[in-house]
Write a protein that holds these residues in place. Structure first.
Motif, PDB file in Angstrom:
ATOM      1  N   GLU A 258      -1.727   9.618 -10.452  1.00  0.00           N
ATOM      2  CA  GLU A 258      -3.175   9.495 -10.524  1.00  0.00           C
ATOM      3  C   GLU A 258      -3.721   8.755  -9.305  1.00  0.00           C
ATOM      4  O   GLU A 258      -3.129   7.788  -8.825  1.00  0.00           O
ATOM      5  CB  GLU A 258      -3.522   8.700 -11.788  1.00  0.00           C
TER       6      GLU A 258
ATOM      7  N   GLU B 122      -7.443   7.138  -7.645  1.00  0.00           N
ATOM      8  CA  GLU B 122      -8.862   6.856  -7.881  1.00  0.00           C
ATOM      9  C   GLU B 122      -9.482   6.272  -6.623  1.00  0.00           C
ATOM     10  O   GLU B 122      -8.893   5.417  -5.970  1.00  0.00           O
ATOM     11  CB  GLU B 122      -8.993   5.855  -9.021  1.00  0.00           C
ATOM     12  N   ALA B 123     -10.685   6.735  -6.289  1.00  0.00           N
ATOM     13  CA  ALA B 123     -11.306   6.321  -5.029  1.00  0.00           C
ATOM     14  C   ALA B 123     -12.546   5.475  -5.281  1.00  0.00           C
ATOM     15  O   ALA B 123     -13.302   5.714  -6.231  1.00  0.00           O
ATOM     16  CB  ALA B 123     -11.683   7.549  -4.211  1.00  0.00           C
ATOM     17  N   ASN B 124     -12.731   4.459  -4.436  1.00  0.00           N
ATOM     18  CA  ASN B 124     -13.955   3.683  -4.411  1.00  0.00           C
ATOM     19  C   ASN B 124     -14.436   3.604  -2.972  1.00  0.00           C
ATOM     20  O   ASN B 124     -13.712   3.122  -2.102  1.00  0.00           O
ATOM     21  CB  ASN B 124     -13.715   2.256  -4.937  1.00  0.00           C
TER      22      ASN B 124
ATOM     23  N   LEU C 124     -18.623   2.029  -4.481  1.00  0.00           N
ATOM     24  CA  LEU C 124     -19.155   3.156  -5.236  1.00  0.00           C
ATOM     25  C   LEU C 124     -17.967   3.767  -5.965  1.00  0.00           C
ATOM     26  O   LEU C 124     -16.967   4.092  -5.355  1.00  0.00           O
ATOM     27  CB  LEU C 124     -19.696   4.168  -4.219  1.00  0.00           C
ATOM     28  N   GLY C 125     -18.073   3.938  -7.269  1.00  0.00           N
ATOM     29  CA  GLY C 125     -16.964   4.533  -7.999  1.00  0.00           C
ATOM     30  C   GLY C 125     -16.867   3.921  -9.376  1.00  0.00           C
ATOM     31  O   GLY C 125     -17.881   3.623 -10.008  1.00  0.00           O
TER      32      GLY C 125
ATOM     33  N   GLY D 247      -0.834  -3.736 -12.531  1.00  0.00           N
ATOM     34  CA  GLY D 247      -2.027  -3.495 -13.325  1.00  0.00           C
ATOM     35  C   GLY D 247      -2.208  -2.006 -13.522  1.00  0.00           C
ATOM     36  O   GLY D 247      -1.239  -1.267 -13.693  1.00  0.00           O
ATOM     37  N   ARG D 248      -3.432  -1.565 -13.465  1.00  0.00           N
ATOM     38  CA  ARG D 248      -3.707  -0.162 -13.722  1.00  0.00           C
ATOM     39  C   ARG D 248      -3.078   0.746 -12.675  1.00  0.00           C
ATOM     40  O   ARG D 248      -2.683   1.871 -12.970  1.00  0.00           O
ATOM     41  CB  ARG D 248      -5.223   0.064 -13.742  1.00  0.00           C
ATOM     42  N   TYR D 249      -2.979   0.245 -11.436  1.00  0.00           N
ATOM     43  CA  TYR D 249      -2.366   1.043 -10.378  1.00  0.00           C
ATOM     44  C   TYR D 249      -1.093   0.388  -9.882  1.00  0.00           C
ATOM     45  O   TYR D 249      -0.835  -0.784 -10.165  1.00  0.00           O
ATOM     46  CB  TYR D 249      -3.334   1.208  -9.202  1.00  0.00           C
TER      47      TYR D 249
ATOM     48  N   ARG E 128      -2.790  -0.188  -3.984  1.00  0.00           N
ATOM     49  CA  ARG E 128      -4.167  -0.063  -3.534  1.00  0.00           C
ATOM     50  C   ARG E 128      -4.130   0.164  -2.038  1.00  0.00           C
ATOM     51  O   ARG E 128      -3.510  -0.622  -1.307  1.00  0.00           O
ATOM     52  CB  ARG E 128      -4.941  -1.360  -3.811  1.00  0.00           C
TER      53      ARG E 128
ATOM     54  N   PHE F 126     -11.337   2.702  -0.769  1.00  0.00           N
ATOM     55  CA  PHE F 126     -10.194   2.076  -1.431  1.00  0.00           C
ATOM     56  C   PHE F 126      -9.612   3.071  -2.414  1.00  0.00           C
ATOM     57  O   PHE F 126     -10.336   3.673  -3.217  1.00  0.00           O
ATOM     58  CB  PHE F 126     -10.637   0.821  -2.187  1.00  0.00           C
TER      59      PHE F 126
ATOM     60  N   GLU G 186     -11.570  -5.607 -14.538  1.00  0.00           N
ATOM     61  CA  GLU G 186     -10.177  -5.193 -14.556  1.00  0.00           C
ATOM     62  C   GLU G 186      -9.421  -5.916 -13.458  1.00  0.00           C
ATOM     63  O   GLU G 186      -9.920  -6.064 -12.343  1.00  0.00           O
ATOM     64  CB  GLU G 186     -10.098  -3.683 -14.309  1.00  0.00           C
ATOM     65  N   ALA G 187      -8.230  -6.394 -13.778  1.00  0.00           N
ATOM     66  CA  ALA G 187      -7.479  -7.207 -12.823  1.00  0.00           C
ATOM     67  C   ALA G 187      -6.233  -6.487 -12.340  1.00  0.00           C
ATOM     68  O   ALA G 187      -5.573  -5.778 -13.102  1.00  0.00           O
ATOM     69  CB  ALA G 187      -7.091  -8.541 -13.457  1.00  0.00           C
ATOM     70  N   ASN G 188      -5.929  -6.667 -11.051  1.00  0.00           N
ATOM     71  CA  ASN G 188      -4.666  -6.215 -10.480  1.00  0.00           C
ATOM     72  C   ASN G 188      -4.063  -7.384  -9.713  1.00  0.00           C
ATOM     73  O   ASN G 188      -4.690  -7.915  -8.788  1.00  0.00           O
ATOM     74  CB  ASN G 188      -4.894  -5.049  -9.515  1.00  0.00           C
TER      75      ASN G 188
END
Lengths: 148, 148
Positions: free
Chosen positions: A132, A134-136, B99-100, A100-102, A105, A66, B134-136
């Motif tokens: 930016e 970010e990976a999960n 993972l992250g 939100g933060r991104y 997704r 993700f 954290e919410a999106n």
DNA sequence: CTTGAAAAGAACTGCCT
DNA sequence: AGGCAGTTCTTTTCAAG
């Protein structure tokens, strides 16, 4: 939308390959009555359609990642350009526009982590407006029936 | 797993409600040949099963939120306790162990933002071991066919 | 792999309660 | 709305080329 409809939705959520007759037996209706209700739910758009779930691991795509993406610049043009470009990447299986933060997704699949690195560096990072990232990495997931 | 199989997978991805005969016509096979290949793909576990997509908005669930959850404490016990507890919340439609930056990503639906606040405060925040959340909020999403 | 066929089951329709 | 009965279409299996 009565209790019988809700019971039918529960049954078909649990097993999408059930015939109208089998659904009827499960909720105590005749084949025809169950079919009419299913037909009505389909025409109302509540039963939106079937989807086939492929086992991507068995097809050689063992890695799912993700990606949270924040755009460096914003505006209508940037969103549209980003969405169009990201939709052309075959490894991207889902594009979610979020608040939100991104800004986005992405659900991305790859054969392995080396393959994922290739996709990330040569495809994703080159997208227009990407800031930016970010990976999960997905370890396991569970789908739940949902509220009703 | 040859080109014909891949062509069949593409076709059924695009439309999961196609009959074996229709799939055959689309890829240039007879009804029986297409059926045998579909049967083989199912038995190999590549075609894992059908899913029904409900239109949750029409059912009154207008809000979808992705929650990134970091556990305050970790270990086997914490993961299992968290997963068991989170699976008992009907509004949680998906649990992804990742993972992250986070340990889990949850897909949560609610009737509206007020309803979501209730779920978040009374259900999610009370889960065992929950640390940072954290919410999106989902604005729109697109599913893509995927690589093949 | 193809065609043809047959049996079983599912989808759909009309009529009646 | 629900049930019953009947028609049509698919699925699924089999035999044979």
């Amino acid at each position: 939308m009565d209790d019988l409809d809700r019971a039918i939705l529960k049954v078909v959520q649990a097993n999408a390959s059930l015939s109208a007759g089998a659904v009827g037996r499960a909720v105590g209706l005749s084949q025809a009555a169950a079919w009419r209700r299913l037909d009505r739910l389909r025409k109302a758009g509540i039963l939106a359609g079937r989807e086939l779930s492929l086992d991507l691991e068995r097809l050689g795509f063992g890695v799912t990642v993700f990606l949270g993406v924040k755009l460096a610049t914003r505006g209508r043009v940037d969103l549209e350009g980003f969405e169009r470009a990201v939709s052309a990447i075959p490894e991207v299986r889902r594009v979610e526009h979020v608040l939100g933060r991104y800004d986005y997704r992405l659900r991305v699949v790859a054969r392995d982590l080396a393959d994922f690195e290739r996709v990330l560096r040569r495809r994703i990072m080159g997208l227009p407006g990407v800031g930016e990232v970010e990976a999960n990495v997905l370890l396991s997931e569970e789908r739940r029936p949902g509220p009703l």
